[in-house]
Design a protein around this motif. Sequence first.
Motif, mmCIF file in Angstrom:
data_model
loop_
_atom_site.group_PDB
_atom_site.id
_atom_site.type_symbol
_atom_site.label_atom_id
_atom_site.label_comp_id
_atom_site.label_asym_id
_atom_site.label_seq_id
_atom_site.Cartn_x
_atom_site.Cartn_y
_atom_site.Cartn_z
ATOM 1 N N SER A 1 -10.178 13.988 -2.229
ATOM 2 C CA SER A 1 -8.861 14.415 -2.663
ATOM 3 C C SER A 1 -8.155 15.092 -1.499
ATOM 4 O O SER A 1 -8.685 16.010 -0.878
ATOM 5 C CB SER A 1 -9.003 15.370 -3.847
ATOM 6 N N PHE A 8 -8.220 -0.853 -10.328
ATOM 7 C CA PHE A 8 -9.666 -0.935 -10.024
ATOM 8 C C PHE A 8 -10.220 0.487 -9.905
ATOM 9 O O PHE A 8 -9.453 1.458 -9.874
ATOM 10 C CB PHE A 8 -9.905 -1.743 -8.735
ATOM 11 N N LEU A 14 -12.921 5.045 -5.324
ATOM 12 C CA LEU A 14 -14.144 5.316 -4.576
ATOM 13 C C LEU A 14 -14.447 6.810 -4.630
ATOM 14 O O LEU A 14 -13.600 7.643 -4.298
ATOM 15 C CB LEU A 14 -13.973 4.868 -3.115
ATOM 16 N N PHE A 40 0.872 -1.161 0.000
ATOM 17 C CA PHE A 40 0.000 0.000 0.000
ATOM 18 C C PHE A 40 0.916 1.219 0.000
ATOM 19 O O PHE A 40 1.725 1.374 0.913
ATOM 20 C CB PHE A 40 -0.937 -0.008 1.221
ATOM 21 N N PRO A 41 0.819 2.072 -1.041
ATOM 22 C CA PRO A 41 1.823 3.123 -1.251
ATOM 23 C C PRO A 41 1.319 4.559 -1.080
ATOM 24 O O PRO A 41 1.301 5.313 -2.048
ATOM 25 C CB PRO A 41 2.206 2.892 -2.711
ATOM 26 N N PRO A 42 0.929 4.969 0.110
ATOM 27 C CA PRO A 42 0.423 6.338 0.266
ATOM 28 C C PRO A 42 1.527 7.377 0.171
ATOM 29 O O PRO A 42 2.654 7.129 0.605
ATOM 30 C CB PRO A 42 -0.157 6.341 1.679
ATOM 31 N N THR A 68 -5.364 2.447 -8.776
ATOM 32 C CA THR A 68 -6.660 2.867 -9.307
ATOM 33 C C THR A 68 -6.569 3.166 -10.804
ATOM 34 O O THR A 68 -5.488 3.309 -11.366
ATOM 35 C CB THR A 68 -7.192 4.071 -8.509
ATOM 36 N N GLY A 96 -11.448 6.652 0.566
ATOM 37 C CA GLY A 96 -10.995 6.122 -0.728
ATOM 38 C C GLY A 96 -9.754 5.270 -0.538
ATOM 39 O O GLY A 96 -9.637 4.171 -1.101
ATOM 40 N N LYS A 108 -10.433 1.794 0.609
ATOM 41 C CA LYS A 108 -10.778 0.833 -0.437
ATOM 42 C C LYS A 108 -9.504 0.158 -0.966
ATOM 43 O O LYS A 108 -9.471 -1.062 -1.155
ATOM 44 C CB LYS A 108 -11.519 1.551 -1.572
ATOM 45 N N ALA A 109 -8.454 0.955 -1.166
ATOM 46 C CA ALA A 109 -7.178 0.399 -1.633
ATOM 47 C C ALA A 109 -6.539 -0.474 -0.545
ATOM 48 O O ALA A 109 -5.996 -1.550 -0.829
ATOM 49 C CB ALA A 109 -6.239 1.530 -2.041
ATOM 50 N N HIS A 143 -8.092 8.949 3.588
ATOM 51 C CA HIS A 143 -9.549 9.081 3.495
ATOM 52 C C HIS A 143 -10.161 7.721 3.147
ATOM 53 O O HIS A 143 -9.442 6.729 2.933
ATOM 54 C CB HIS A 143 -9.939 10.184 2.512
HETATM 55 P P1 ATP Z 1 -5.409 11.992 -3.435
HETATM 56 O O1 ATP Z 1 -5.780 12.401 -4.827
HETATM 57 O O2 ATP Z 1 -6.523 12.045 -2.465
HETATM 58 O O3 ATP Z 1 -4.156 12.649 -2.947
HETATM 59 P P2 ATP Z 1 -3.780 9.836 -4.188
HETATM 60 O O4 ATP Z 1 -4.183 8.766 -5.120
HETATM 61 O O5 ATP Z 1 -2.840 10.864 -4.682
HETATM 62 O O6 ATP Z 1 -5.082 10.447 -3.586
HETATM 63 P P3 ATP Z 1 -1.974 8.311 -2.646
HETATM 64 O O7 ATP Z 1 -1.500 8.566 -1.272
HETATM 65 O O8 ATP Z 1 -1.025 8.467 -3.770
HETATM 66 O O9 ATP Z 1 -3.226 9.247 -2.860
HETATM 67 O O10 ATP Z 1 -2.711 6.909 -2.740
HETATM 68 C C1 ATP Z 1 -2.287 5.713 -2.160
HETATM 69 C C2 ATP Z 1 -3.100 4.603 -2.746
HETATM 70 O O11 ATP Z 1 -4.491 4.810 -2.481
HETATM 71 C C3 ATP Z 1 -2.962 4.538 -4.264
HETATM 72 O O12 ATP Z 1 -2.776 3.192 -4.631
HETATM 73 C C4 ATP Z 1 -4.261 5.057 -4.784
HETATM 74 O O13 ATP Z 1 -4.589 4.466 -6.007
HETATM 75 C C5 ATP Z 1 -5.237 4.692 -3.664
HETATM 76 N N1 ATP Z 1 -6.368 5.621 -3.632
HETATM 77 C C6 ATP Z 1 -6.332 6.954 -3.469
HETATM 78 N N2 ATP Z 1 -7.558 7.487 -3.549
HETATM 79 C C7 ATP Z 1 -8.414 6.455 -3.774
HETATM 80 C C8 ATP Z 1 -9.830 6.346 -3.948
HETATM 81 N N3 ATP Z 1 -10.624 7.412 -3.919
HETATM 82 N N4 ATP Z 1 -10.354 5.121 -4.136
HETATM 83 C C9 ATP Z 1 -9.572 4.034 -4.151
HETATM 84 N N5 ATP Z 1 -8.239 4.064 -3.986
HETATM 85 C C10 ATP Z 1 -7.656 5.254 -3.805
#
Ligand code: ATP
Length: 571
Positions: free
Chosen positions: A279, A268, A271, A40-42, A239, A51, A54-55, A49
């Motif tokens: 966001s 996938f 959400l 899981f790569p935040p 995603t 969303g 879901k990941a 959040h």
């Molecule tokens: P944001 O646009 O809110 O900053 P991000 O995709 O840039 O979201 P990351 O921290 O890069 O946020 O995301 C980590 C993981 O979470 C990624 O694999 C991303 O695809 C997934 N992810 C982020 N937002 C969602 C969402 N709304 N639904 C499902 N997975 C999500």
Amino acid sequence: MEQERIVETGKEERSLNFIEQIVEKDLAEGKNNGRIQTRFPPEPNGYLHIGHVKAICMDFGIAEKYNGVCNLRFDDTNPVKEDVEYVDSIRNDIHWLGFRWGQIYYASDYFQQLYDLAIRFIKEGKAYVDEQTAEQIAAQKGTPTEAGVASPYRDRPVEENLRLFQAMQNGEIEDGRMVLRAKIDMANPNMHFRDPIMYRIITTHPHHRTGRTWNVYPMYDFAHGQSDYFEGVTHSICTLEFVVHRPLYDWFIDQFADSDYRPHQYEFNRLNITYTVMSKRKMLQLVKEGLVAGWDDPRMPTVCGLRRRGYSARAIRAFIDKIGYTKVEGMIDLGLLEHTVREDLKETAPRVCAIFDPVKLVLTNYEGAGETIVAENIDGKPELGTREMPFGRELYIERGDFQEEGDKNFYRLSPGGREVRLKAAYIIQATGCDKDADGRVTTVYATYDPQSKSGTEGGNRKTKSTINWVACDACIEAEARLYDRLFAVENPSAEEGDFRELLNPDSLHVVTCKVEQALKKEMQPLPVNDGVAEQHHYQFLKQGYFVVDPDTTSDKLVFNRTASLKDNWQK
Ligand code: ATP
Ligand code: MG
């Protein structure tokens, strides 16, 4: 359409989602010797959040289900926006959700490796330093049907590229003056192949882990797949917006991989939920500008916001399970999320009386003193315990439960002979009321039937309605924060203009109410476990689900409304 399908997958025995099908096929074929590794790569540039959940459920869920490992990797390649505060909150939230990672990695762990790899690309003639501005580069990109224009720096000699890239890293070049680009194909129909940027200069901010060591930072496309490869990820799940990046993800790895092993990317649907934004950038703006009280404001779709609102980890995960995973973008009704939390709390939250618009009720024939009613926390579920409700001659009831001129459709208190039960106590009949000069009722009078107490033989007598009450001399004032949807429009992200102007001006009402004395035990700071305040849930009868807020002290009781009781969700 989307929602019909969702309810289907919410069944106890759901079929495999499409990623699970892929994993099972890979296992059957013996790929990677049966090894399953996800991550899981935040990016630590904000709080998680729903969303992200879901990941998380996908990444950790696959590893759990197939005996693999899921690592937590912080994608910390942009020091301008990242901070340890976010790293810590992300760790806490994942833990609270009930998931355990194998290792914690940081993309910044690979900065040296990636830098060396970039040098290799330069030496192999696959990368060059471009001195054009971002605008010039964008203007030359072309369109999907029209080839781009090559940069005038595209064919500079390897030695010059090496020297300039070194100068970039040495801090000799100003931010934005140069970038390192991959030299691929300016005519490729996939725009991501038109000499994507690999490195940029950032000297303005120290990195939260590497400090001032680096002046150049890798872009997402150059960092993500490589990190997956270095770690041995087998299934790199993300995603749908990354579908178009996938060929480049594969291309970069193909340039240097020294074995047959390859991580594979699968995508996938994101959400999205109605009446909110998903966001981090927008959420950060709401927080910074004070438009919400913080990342954990109970109106926010963040994990910490939902937690403070009273959503349990179990409810959030049940919701994710209901919506399922597809390859089509869609929008989920906020009503489904609320429905899920009600389902979760219905069976477990103790039910108590809280009076929001109190009027005094005097039982004129009551002579008792010190009487206590023992009430079940949830009627018919003795295993969930009981509580004591001090009873007396003077009680508070809801103003709306009394009408001086009741008509035949009003089943609650009204003079004229109708019997009404006080919750868990006696049957009463109204006899009259006092009013002030404006005609507003100040006191209601009634008589009670001493033979009608709930739990005794006379307690079985049926009434058309039951009303809530608390004793005047044994109740507690509490603050109740009543929340509504954060935005006034269904899809704020789809609207033109400034999303902040779409906020729901009525998303928070702070009121006081009078609650049962049994809640006195909540008047103390909430216990903290694992870095997170406990959730103490209640159902306030006829009002909604409430949770004790961490603002509560020994002097002040504060509740957040998690959800109203009324469920508009259509199955
Ligand atoms: P944001 O646009 O809110 O900053 P991000 O995709 O840039 O979201 P990351 O921290 O890069 O946020 O995301 C980590 C993981 O979470 C990624 O694999 C991303 O695809 C997934 N992810 C982020 N937002 C969602 C969402 N709304 N639904 C499902 N997975 C999500
Ligand atoms: Mg991101």
